[in-house]
Design a protein around this motif. Structure first.
Motif, PDB file in Angstrom:
ATOM      1  N   ALA A   1      -5.912  -1.299  -6.071  1.00 55.28           N
ATOM      2  CA  ALA A   1      -6.967  -0.562  -5.361  1.00 55.28           C
ATOM      3  C   ALA A   1      -6.734  -0.665  -3.861  1.00 55.28           C
ATOM      4  CB  ALA A   1      -8.340  -1.135  -5.708  1.00 55.28           C
ATOM      5  N   VAL A   2      -7.013   0.430  -3.168  1.00 54.39           N
ATOM      6  CA  VAL A   2      -6.881   0.465  -1.714  1.00 54.39           C
ATOM      7  C   VAL A   2      -8.033   1.272  -1.147  1.00 54.39           C
ATOM      8  CG1 VAL A   2      -5.494   1.276   0.242  1.00 54.39           C
ATOM      9  CG2 VAL A   2      -4.362   0.353  -1.772  1.00 54.39           C
ATOM     10  N   SER A   3      -8.641   0.737  -0.089  1.00 54.78           N
ATOM     11  CA  SER A   3      -9.626   1.531   0.648  1.00 54.78           C
ATOM     12  C   SER A   3      -9.133   1.684   2.081  1.00 54.78           C
ATOM     13  CB  SER A   3     -11.011   0.873   0.619  1.00 54.78           C
ATOM     14  OG  SER A   3     -11.002  -0.370   1.302  1.00 54.78           O
ATOM     15  N   THR A   4      -9.430   2.851   2.655  1.00 52.82           N
ATOM     16  CA  THR A   4      -9.078   3.127   4.045  1.00 52.82           C
ATOM     17  C   THR A   4     -10.272   3.758   4.737  1.00 52.82           C
ATOM     18  OG1 THR A   4      -8.224   5.361   3.585  1.00 52.82           O
ATOM     19  CG2 THR A   4      -6.633   3.546   3.496  1.00 52.82           C
TER      20      THR A   4
ATOM     21  N   VAL B   1       0.837  -1.209   0.000  1.00 51.51           N
ATOM     22  CA  VAL B   1       0.000   0.000   0.000  1.00 51.51           C
ATOM     23  C   VAL B   1       0.869   1.256   0.000  1.00 51.51           C
ATOM     24  CG1 VAL B   1      -1.619   1.348   1.401  1.00 51.51           C
ATOM     25  CG2 VAL B   1      -2.042  -1.081   0.995  1.00 51.51           C
ATOM     26  N   LYS B   2       1.892   1.285   0.827  1.00 51.32           N
ATOM     27  CA  LYS B   2       2.760   2.470   0.863  1.00 51.32           C
ATOM     28  C   LYS B   2       3.471   2.683  -0.477  1.00 51.32           C
ATOM     29  CE  LYS B   2       4.589   1.522   5.027  1.00 51.32           C
ATOM     30  NZ  LYS B   2       5.432   1.708   6.225  1.00 51.32           N
ATOM     31  N   ALA B   3       3.902   1.611  -1.113  1.00 54.07           N
ATOM     32  CA  ALA B   3       4.531   1.720  -2.439  1.00 54.07           C
ATOM     33  C   ALA B   3       3.519   2.212  -3.481  1.00 54.07           C
ATOM     34  CB  ALA B   3       5.125   0.379  -2.855  1.00 54.07           C
ATOM     35  N   PHE B   4       2.270   1.717  -3.391  1.00 54.72           N
ATOM     36  CA  PHE B   4       1.182   2.136  -4.289  1.00 54.72           C
ATOM     37  C   PHE B   4       0.915   3.628  -4.146  1.00 54.72           C
ATOM     38  CE2 PHE B   4      -3.532   2.598  -4.704  1.00 54.72           C
ATOM     39  CZ  PHE B   4      -3.715   2.187  -6.023  1.00 54.72           C
ATOM     40  N   TRP B   5       0.782   4.092  -2.912  1.00 52.04           N
ATOM     41  CA  TRP B   5       0.535   5.520  -2.678  1.00 52.04           C
ATOM     42  C   TRP B   5       1.676   6.373  -3.216  1.00 52.04           C
ATOM     43  CZ3 TRP B   5      -1.037   4.625   3.079  1.00 52.04           C
ATOM     44  CH2 TRP B   5      -2.395   4.252   3.137  1.00 52.04           C
ATOM     45  N   GLU B   6       2.906   5.914  -3.010  1.00 51.58           N
ATOM     46  CA  GLU B   6       4.064   6.674  -3.484  1.00 51.58           C
ATOM     47  C   GLU B   6       4.120   6.678  -5.007  1.00 51.58           C
ATOM     48  OE1 GLU B   6       8.915   6.651  -3.174  1.00 51.58           O
ATOM     49  OE2 GLU B   6       7.759   5.756  -1.550  1.00 51.58           O
ATOM     50  N   GLN B   7       3.891   5.518  -5.624  1.00 51.83           N
ATOM     51  CA  GLN B   7       3.946   5.411  -7.084  1.00 51.83           C
ATOM     52  C   GLN B   7       3.003   6.399  -7.761  1.00 51.83           C
ATOM     53  OE1 GLN B   7       2.717   1.583  -8.619  1.00 51.83           O
ATOM     54  NE2 GLN B   7       3.042   2.181 -10.742  1.00 51.83           N
TER      55      GLN B   7
ATOM     56  N   ASN C   1       1.437   8.997  -6.149  1.00 54.48           N
ATOM     57  CA  ASN C   1       1.370  10.259  -5.418  1.00 54.48           C
ATOM     58  C   ASN C   1      -0.048  10.510  -4.885  1.00 54.48           C
ATOM     59  OD1 ASN C   1       2.523  12.585  -4.344  1.00 54.48           O
ATOM     60  ND2 ASN C   1       1.972  13.812  -6.139  1.00 54.48           N
ATOM     61  N   PHE C   2      -0.646   9.489  -4.261  1.00 51.05           N
ATOM     62  CA  PHE C   2      -2.027   9.562  -3.805  1.00 51.05           C
ATOM     63  C   PHE C   2      -2.219  10.288  -2.472  1.00 51.05           C
ATOM     64  CE2 PHE C   2      -3.474   5.662  -6.403  1.00 51.05           C
ATOM     65  CZ  PHE C   2      -4.043   6.466  -7.372  1.00 51.05           C
ATOM     66  N   LEU C   3      -1.217  10.286  -1.613  1.00 47.48           N
ATOM     67  CA  LEU C   3      -1.418  10.894  -0.297  1.00 47.48           C
ATOM     68  C   LEU C   3      -1.233  12.406  -0.353  1.00 47.48           C
ATOM     69  CD1 LEU C   3       0.305   8.444   2.212  1.00 47.48           C
ATOM     70  CD2 LEU C   3      -2.096   8.612   1.577  1.00 47.48           C
ATOM     71  N   PRO C   4      -2.135  13.133   0.278  1.00 48.67           N
ATOM     72  CA  PRO C   4      -1.962  14.592   0.340  1.00 48.67           C
ATOM     73  C   PRO C   4      -0.698  14.952   1.116  1.00 48.67           C
ATOM     74  CG  PRO C   4      -4.172  13.945   1.044  1.00 48.67           C
ATOM     75  CD  PRO C   4      -3.360  12.693   0.920  1.00 48.67           C
ATOM     76  N   ARG C   5      -0.161  16.118   0.823  1.00 51.45           N
ATOM     77  CA  ARG C   5       1.020  16.612   1.517  1.00 51.45           C
ATOM     78  C   ARG C   5       0.752  16.638   3.025  1.00 51.45           C
ATOM     79  NH1 ARG C   5       4.883  19.519  -0.904  1.00 51.45           N
ATOM     80  NH2 ARG C   5       3.442  20.087  -2.567  1.00 51.45           N
ATOM     81  N   GLY C   6       1.718  16.156   3.783  1.00 51.57           N
ATOM     82  CA  GLY C   6       1.617  16.179   5.232  1.00 51.57           C
ATOM     83  C   GLY C   6       0.987  14.943   5.856  1.00 51.57           C
ATOM     84  N   VAL C   7       0.428  14.049   5.047  1.00 53.53           N
ATOM     85  CA  VAL C   7      -0.174  12.826   5.587  1.00 53.53           C
ATOM     86  C   VAL C   7       0.933  11.792   5.790  1.00 53.53           C
ATOM     87  CG1 VAL C   7      -1.737  10.898   5.109  1.00 53.53           C
ATOM     88  CG2 VAL C   7      -2.436  13.241   4.584  1.00 53.53           C
ATOM     89  N   ASP C   8       0.995  11.229   6.970  1.00 55.54           N
ATOM     90  CA  ASP C   8       1.996  10.226   7.314  1.00 55.54           C
ATOM     91  C   ASP C   8       1.546   8.861   6.798  1.00 55.54           C
ATOM     92  OD1 ASP C   8       3.835   8.520   8.460  1.00 55.54           O
ATOM     93  OD2 ASP C   8       3.308   8.996  10.534  1.00 55.54           O
ATOM     94  N   PRO C   9       2.270   8.286   5.828  1.00 50.59           N
ATOM     95  CA  PRO C   9       1.849   6.984   5.290  1.00 50.59           C
ATOM     96  C   PRO C   9       1.852   5.877   6.349  1.00 50.59           C
ATOM     97  CG  PRO C   9       3.958   7.661   4.347  1.00 50.59           C
ATOM     98  CD  PRO C   9       3.462   8.798   5.170  1.00 50.59           C
TER      99      PRO C   9
ATOM    100  N   MET D   1     -18.628   7.656  12.689  1.00 51.76           N
ATOM    101  CA  MET D   1     -18.713   7.064  11.358  1.00 51.76           C
ATOM    102  C   MET D   1     -17.331   6.583  10.940  1.00 51.76           C
ATOM    103  SD  MET D   1     -21.913   7.532  10.458  1.00 51.76           S
ATOM    104  CE  MET D   1     -22.092   7.396   8.699  1.00 51.76           C
ATOM    105  N   ALA D   2     -17.299   5.615  10.042  1.00 54.80           N
ATOM    106  CA  ALA D   2     -16.058   5.222   9.379  1.00 54.80           C
ATOM    107  C   ALA D   2     -15.912   6.151   8.176  1.00 54.80           C
ATOM    108  CB  ALA D   2     -16.129   3.764   8.937  1.00 54.80           C
ATOM    109  N   VAL D   3     -14.971   7.078   8.249  1.00 51.15           N
ATOM    110  CA  VAL D   3     -14.765   8.048   7.169  1.00 51.15           C
ATOM    111  C   VAL D   3     -13.860   7.377   6.126  1.00 51.15           C
ATOM    112  CG1 VAL D   3     -13.932  10.342   6.559  1.00 51.15           C
ATOM    113  CG2 VAL D   3     -15.100   9.967   8.751  1.00 51.15           C
ATOM    114  N   TYR D   4     -14.425   7.181   4.967  1.00 48.88           N
ATOM    115  CA  TYR D   4     -13.906   6.282   3.943  1.00 48.88           C
ATOM    116  C   TYR D   4     -13.164   7.015   2.829  1.00 48.88           C
ATOM    117  CZ  TYR D   4     -14.233   2.834   0.155  1.00 48.88           C
ATOM    118  OH  TYR D   4     -13.966   1.975  -0.864  1.00 48.88           O
ATOM    119  N   ARG D   5     -12.113   6.353   2.316  1.00 50.05           N
ATOM    120  CA  ARG D   5     -11.377   6.827   1.144  1.00 50.05           C
ATOM    121  C   ARG D   5     -11.080   5.625   0.253  1.00 50.05           C
ATOM    122  NH1 ARG D   5      -8.696   8.030   5.435  1.00 50.05           N
ATOM    123  NH2 ARG D   5      -8.833  10.097   6.324  1.00 50.05           N
ATOM    124  N   CYS D   6     -10.937   5.885  -1.036  1.00 53.75           N
ATOM    125  CA  CYS D   6     -10.641   4.805  -1.980  1.00 53.75           C
ATOM    126  C   CYS D   6      -9.698   5.348  -3.051  1.00 53.75           C
ATOM    127  CB  CYS D   6     -11.936   4.312  -2.615  1.00 53.75           C
ATOM    128  SG  CYS D   6     -11.740   2.910  -3.727  1.00 53.75           S
ATOM    129  N   ALA D   7      -8.670   4.583  -3.361  1.00 52.24           N
ATOM    130  CA  ALA D   7      -7.728   4.951  -4.425  1.00 52.24           C
ATOM    131  C   ALA D   7      -7.623   3.783  -5.402  1.00 52.24           C
ATOM    132  CB  ALA D   7      -6.358   5.270  -3.831  1.00 52.24           C
TER     133      ALA D   7
END
Length: 183
Positions: A79-82, A44-50, A52-60, A95-101
């Motif tokens: 695909a990743v959901s958080t 997942v961390k490699a996917f986000w980096e590849q 560039n899915f994480l907003p600036r300042g978000v700790d992977p 609530m479970a605040v959901y994200r999907c990439a």
């Protein structure tokens, strides 16, 4: 990748009450919620980096602890959901605040709806098994430009997601209440 049942560009996927099997879309969904799976976390961390899915300042390292599902096509993560458990003031509950990439080459194939449907089931099952957590549903902000159009229904009959508000950026906020929710 296997040919999905839903043609590219189709906007409806019957996911409620039972979503299609991920294998119909050529993927394998692996549960990450509260599992601490080191292999999924690394992918997942490699996917986000590849991408560039994480907003600036978000700790992977923090965000990866929120993984609900990881979707693989063979050995490739596509695909990743958080979700983060948060108290949502205007709903007066947790609530479970959901994200999907989704990997760019897997978009437009209803992949986000498939992953969302299975994530909803996983989060609802967890919530039902952990009533002391008091999580009543899943909330998402629809950031994709497609959803800014007023052509989408306030509650699609094939899903549990209903429009409840707009954020200051004009993005739709949708909620799916868990069947056991009491508010």
């Amino acid at each position: 990748m296997a040919d999905p049942q839903i043609p590219r560009g189709e906007t409806r996927l019957p996911i409620y009450p039972e979503p299609p099997a991920p294998a119909e879309f050529g993927i394998d969904l692996r549960l990450g919620w509260n599992r601490g799976d080191a292999a999924i976390a690394a992918d997942v961390k490699a996917f986000w980096e590849q991408f560039n899915f994480l907003p600036r300042g978000v700790d992977p390292d923090h965000r990866v602890k929120e993984v609900v599902l990881a979707g693989y096509a063979g050995n490739r993560l596509v695909a990743v959901s958080t979700a983060a458990i948060e108290q949502v003031g205007f709903l007066r509950c947790k609530m479970a605040v959901y994200r999907c990439a989704i990997a760019p080459d897997f978009r437009g194939q209803m992949m986000s709806m498939l992953v969302t449907a299975h994530s909803l089931k996983a989060l609802e099952a967890w919530s039902r098994a952990h009533p002391d957590e008091g999580v009543m549903g899943m909330l998402a902000v629809l950031e994709n430009e497609t959803y800014k159009k007023k052509t989408h229904p306030h509650r699609a009959p094939e899903t549990k997601l209903s429009l409840v508000a707009f954020n200051p950026q004009g993005q739709k906020i949708v909620v799916a209440w868990f069947d056991h929710a009491r508010v």
